[in-house]
Design a protein around this motif. Sequence first.
Motif, PDB file in Angstrom:
ATOM      1  N   ALA A  90      43.794  32.031  33.897  1.00  0.00           N
ATOM      2  CA  ALA A  90      43.725  33.330  33.232  1.00  0.00           C
ATOM      3  C   ALA A  90      42.917  34.333  34.049  1.00  0.00           C
ATOM      4  O   ALA A  90      43.245  35.529  34.088  1.00  0.00           O
ATOM      5  CB  ALA A  90      43.130  33.172  31.836  1.00  0.00           C
ATOM      6  N   ALA A  91      41.869  33.841  34.724  1.00  0.00           N
ATOM      7  CA  ALA A  91      41.061  34.737  35.555  1.00  0.00           C
ATOM      8  C   ALA A  91      41.882  35.271  36.732  1.00  0.00           C
ATOM      9  O   ALA A  91      41.767  36.448  37.094  1.00  0.00           O
ATOM     10  CB  ALA A  91      39.820  34.004  36.050  1.00  0.00           C
ATOM     11  N   ARG A  92      42.696  34.407  37.333  1.00  0.00           N
ATOM     12  CA  ARG A  92      43.547  34.871  38.438  1.00  0.00           C
ATOM     13  C   ARG A  92      44.568  35.894  37.946  1.00  0.00           C
ATOM     14  O   ARG A  92      44.873  36.882  38.623  1.00  0.00           O
ATOM     15  CB  ARG A  92      44.253  33.690  39.094  1.00  0.00           C
ATOM     16  N   VAL A  93      45.111  35.677  36.752  1.00  0.00           N
ATOM     17  CA  VAL A  93      46.069  36.633  36.199  1.00  0.00           C
ATOM     18  C   VAL A  93      45.404  37.979  35.929  1.00  0.00           C
ATOM     19  O   VAL A  93      45.953  39.046  36.223  1.00  0.00           O
ATOM     20  CB  VAL A  93      46.710  36.069  34.918  1.00  0.00           C
ATOM     21  N   ARG A  94      44.185  37.936  35.373  1.00  0.00           N
ATOM     22  CA  ARG A  94      43.473  39.189  35.111  1.00  0.00           C
ATOM     23  C   ARG A  94      43.145  39.931  36.392  1.00  0.00           C
ATOM     24  O   ARG A  94      43.095  41.165  36.422  1.00  0.00           O
ATOM     25  CB  ARG A  94      42.187  38.895  34.328  1.00  0.00           C
ATOM     26  N   ALA A  95      42.914  39.201  37.465  1.00  0.00           N
ATOM     27  CA  ALA A  95      42.587  39.844  38.739  1.00  0.00           C
ATOM     28  C   ALA A  95      43.811  40.465  39.392  1.00  0.00           C
ATOM     29  O   ALA A  95      43.699  41.442  40.136  1.00  0.00           O
ATOM     30  CB  ALA A  95      41.954  38.826  39.694  1.00  0.00           C
ATOM     31  N   THR A  96      44.982  39.921  39.146  1.00  0.00           N
ATOM     32  CA  THR A  96      46.207  40.426  39.799  1.00  0.00           C
ATOM     33  C   THR A  96      46.977  41.401  38.926  1.00  0.00           C
ATOM     34  O   THR A  96      47.554  42.365  39.417  1.00  0.00           O
ATOM     35  CB  THR A  96      47.127  39.256  40.177  1.00  0.00           C
ATOM     36  N   VAL A  97      47.021  41.171  37.630  1.00  0.00           N
ATOM     37  CA  VAL A  97      47.748  42.052  36.714  1.00  0.00           C
ATOM     38  C   VAL A  97      46.829  43.212  36.341  1.00  0.00           C
ATOM     39  O   VAL A  97      46.095  43.158  35.358  1.00  0.00           O
ATOM     40  CB  VAL A  97      48.226  41.299  35.464  1.00  0.00           C
ATOM     41  N   THR A  98      46.831  44.241  37.152  1.00  0.00           N
ATOM     42  CA  THR A  98      46.006  45.417  36.915  1.00  0.00           C
ATOM     43  C   THR A  98      46.802  46.430  36.108  1.00  0.00           C
ATOM     44  O   THR A  98      47.982  46.245  35.794  1.00  0.00           O
ATOM     45  CB  THR A  98      45.561  46.022  38.248  1.00  0.00           C
ATOM     46  N   TRP A  99      46.123  47.518  35.792  1.00  0.00           N
ATOM     47  CA  TRP A  99      46.793  48.582  35.046  1.00  0.00           C
ATOM     48  C   TRP A  99      47.923  49.195  35.866  1.00  0.00           C
ATOM     49  O   TRP A  99      48.983  49.509  35.337  1.00  0.00           O
ATOM     50  CB  TRP A  99      45.756  49.635  34.684  1.00  0.00           C
ATOM     51  N   ARG A 100      47.718  49.349  37.162  1.00  0.00           N
ATOM     52  CA  ARG A 100      48.759  49.897  38.021  1.00  0.00           C
ATOM     53  C   ARG A 100      49.968  48.978  38.073  1.00  0.00           C
ATOM     54  O   ARG A 100      51.119  49.435  38.044  1.00  0.00           O
ATOM     55  CB  ARG A 100      48.187  50.121  39.422  1.00  0.00           C
ATOM     56  N   LEU A 101      49.714  47.668  38.151  1.00  0.00           N
ATOM     57  CA  LEU A 101      50.830  46.726  38.184  1.00  0.00           C
ATOM     58  C   LEU A 101      51.594  46.730  36.867  1.00  0.00           C
ATOM     59  O   LEU A 101      52.824  46.619  36.843  1.00  0.00           O
ATOM     60  CB  LEU A 101      50.313  45.315  38.483  1.00  0.00           C
ATOM     61  N   ALA A 102      50.862  46.874  35.763  1.00  0.00           N
ATOM     62  CA  ALA A 102      51.542  46.948  34.471  1.00  0.00           C
ATOM     63  C   ALA A 102      52.437  48.186  34.390  1.00  0.00           C
ATOM     64  O   ALA A 102      53.549  48.133  33.862  1.00  0.00           O
ATOM     65  CB  ALA A 102      50.507  46.965  33.345  1.00  0.00           C
ATOM     66  N   ILE A 103      51.962  49.307  34.942  1.00  0.00           N
ATOM     67  CA  ILE A 103      52.786  50.515  34.952  1.00  0.00           C
ATOM     68  C   ILE A 103      54.023  50.299  35.813  1.00  0.00           C
ATOM     69  O   ILE A 103      55.134  50.710  35.458  1.00  0.00           O
ATOM     70  CB  ILE A 103      51.953  51.705  35.464  1.00  0.00           C
TER      71      ILE A 103
END
Length: 317
Positions: A90-103
């Motif tokens: 989950a920590a790796r996902v939080r580090a890679t899935v940023t707000w910009r990536l979600a957009i």
Amino acid sequence: MSRVQKFRSHEERSEARRKWMNVPPGMTEDLAAEFMRRLTAGDTLRKITSGDKRCGPALVTPQRFKKHCELHPEWAVEARRLAHVNEQVAARVRATVTWRLAIDRSAEKRRTAERCKNGHIRTLENTFYEQHLGYLVRRCKDCIKNRRQLLMPSADQVRASIASLHEGATLSSAASHVQQSMRNFIRANPKLGARLRYISDKNAHAHRSAAQRARRQFAASSLTRNDGQDAYEAVRQATAHVPEDEREDVMSRMFVAIGEGRLKLPDVRSRVGEFLAEQRRRPRVYGEARFSLNNPLGDDSDMTWLDTKTDADRLWA
């Protein structure tokens, strides 16, 4: 009271208390098996025990999980190992899935959708791409067409358009969005629209006439260069051999051609014959009488214009 309990109603808290009333410490075998199943599936301890809105209802409270670990050490070792692994993922996902990536993911989902947000099927004919805030997005032509058909100008825009028409502007001189809204307004009000179109066409005709007059007022730069001395000397030298009675007319024709851009200064000497032939060919009228070489030079003269011509001026073989 915990942070999660603050968002619960009194009935929800009472129901949660009654659920665990007279239940032994720890978890039952069914709850422990479900807890282990969710850990094996990849859920974190926070998702299973917090009860947060983003995580869903809690399976058990953190206190019961800790108590169950104390009562069943072997089960606790495996549960804590899986919880640690899930937390690292989950920590790796939080580090890679940023707000910009979600957009970016959201924009990609909209770009690849088979229908627009209003339900129109996307085809090559009704879809185009454009850059918006740094992203490539698809636009639906049907949606834009429907919006334009419903777009109406405000009262201030109508007043401003009418005032600009009375000041000499045209309907097409306004901004593009104002043009579309005014077209809708004219269709909805045909009588007023006919009057506005008449004024706009009248102003457009006046603009075209003014532009034509302005073009006629400006001569070629070669005619005005050096206060006209360059053009005058070039024409004077080129027409030095032209008979004196025709020289001024030929020079005038050449000056007009230079001013209109039909004659370049380097070509004056080579093209003087064209203007001389044109001068001799043209029908000349003096008052009511057509010019003829057989006419007398004057009222009291016995000589004709033909008598003044030499063999070099003859137009026939």
